[in-house]
Design a protein around this motif. Structure first.
Motif, PDB file in Angstrom:
ATOM      1  N   GLY A 161      -0.670   2.439  -3.114  1.00 35.53           N
ATOM      2  CA  GLY A 161      -1.731   3.433  -2.791  1.00 35.53           C
ATOM      3  C   GLY A 161      -2.988   2.314  -1.789  1.00 35.53           C
ATOM      4  O   GLY A 161      -2.763   1.007  -1.850  1.00 35.53           O
ATOM      5  N   ALA A 162      -3.741   3.038  -0.957  1.00 31.46           N
ATOM      6  CA  ALA A 162      -4.329   2.213  -0.266  1.00 31.46           C
ATOM      7  C   ALA A 162      -5.699   1.470  -0.538  1.00 31.46           C
ATOM      8  O   ALA A 162      -6.469   0.860  -0.034  1.00 31.46           O
ATOM      9  N   ASP A 163      -5.897   1.598  -2.133  1.00 36.18           N
ATOM     10  CA  ASP A 163      -7.034   0.898  -2.831  1.00 36.18           C
ATOM     11  C   ASP A 163      -6.629  -0.440  -2.954  1.00 36.18           C
ATOM     12  O   ASP A 163      -7.596  -1.315  -3.581  1.00 36.18           O
ATOM     13  N   VAL A 164      -5.428  -1.040  -2.483  1.00 32.09           N
ATOM     14  CA  VAL A 164      -5.167  -2.419  -2.706  1.00 32.09           C
ATOM     15  C   VAL A 164      -5.801  -3.186  -1.753  1.00 32.09           C
ATOM     16  O   VAL A 164      -5.552  -2.675  -0.562  1.00 32.09           O
ATOM     17  N   ASP A 165      -6.728  -4.119  -2.181  1.00 30.09           N
ATOM     18  CA  ASP A 165      -7.508  -4.620  -1.202  1.00 30.09           C
ATOM     19  C   ASP A 165      -6.994  -5.778  -0.312  1.00 30.09           C
ATOM     20  O   ASP A 165      -7.092  -5.773   1.033  1.00 30.09           O
ATOM     21  N   ARG A 206       0.686  -1.345  -0.001  1.00 24.84           N
ATOM     22  CA  ARG A 206      -0.029  -0.079  -0.118  1.00 24.84           C
ATOM     23  C   ARG A 206       0.946   1.307   0.121  1.00 24.84           C
ATOM     24  O   ARG A 206       0.513   2.188  -0.680  1.00 24.84           O
TER      25      ARG A 206
END
Length: 67
Positions: free
Chosen positions: A32-36, A28
Motif C-alpha cells: 500500500g501507498a502508506d509505506v513512507d 507500495r
C-alpha cells in the motif's frame, strides 16, 4: 536494503536513485501507498525474509522497465 543498492551502484547516484525508486514502488504495490520509505519498511520487519522478497520483486520490475 539501501546499503546493498548503494554498494551495487558503485558510485552511480542515478542508478542508485532509480533502484531505490523501483524498490519503493514494488513495496507500495504489495503493501500500500502508506509505506513512507524503504528504511521504514525494512525496520518494520523483524527478519530479512519479507524485505528480501521485495528486492526480488523489485528486480523483476526493474527488468520489465529496462533498468
Amino acid at each position: 536494503m539501501l546499503g546493498a543498492i548503494r554498494a551495487e551502484a558503485r558510485g552511480d547516484s542515478g542508478l542508485e536513485a532509480d533502484a531505490a525508486a523501483v524498490l519503493l514502488d514494488a513495496i507500495r504495490r504489495r503493501f500500500g501507498a502508506d509505506v513512507d520509505s524503504v528504511p521504514s519498511f525494512n525496520d518494520a520487519h523483524g527478519s530479512g525474509r519479507v524485505p528480501l522478497r521485495m528486492v526480488d520483486q523489485a528486480a523483476g520490475l526493474a527488468d520489465a522497465r529496462g533498468l
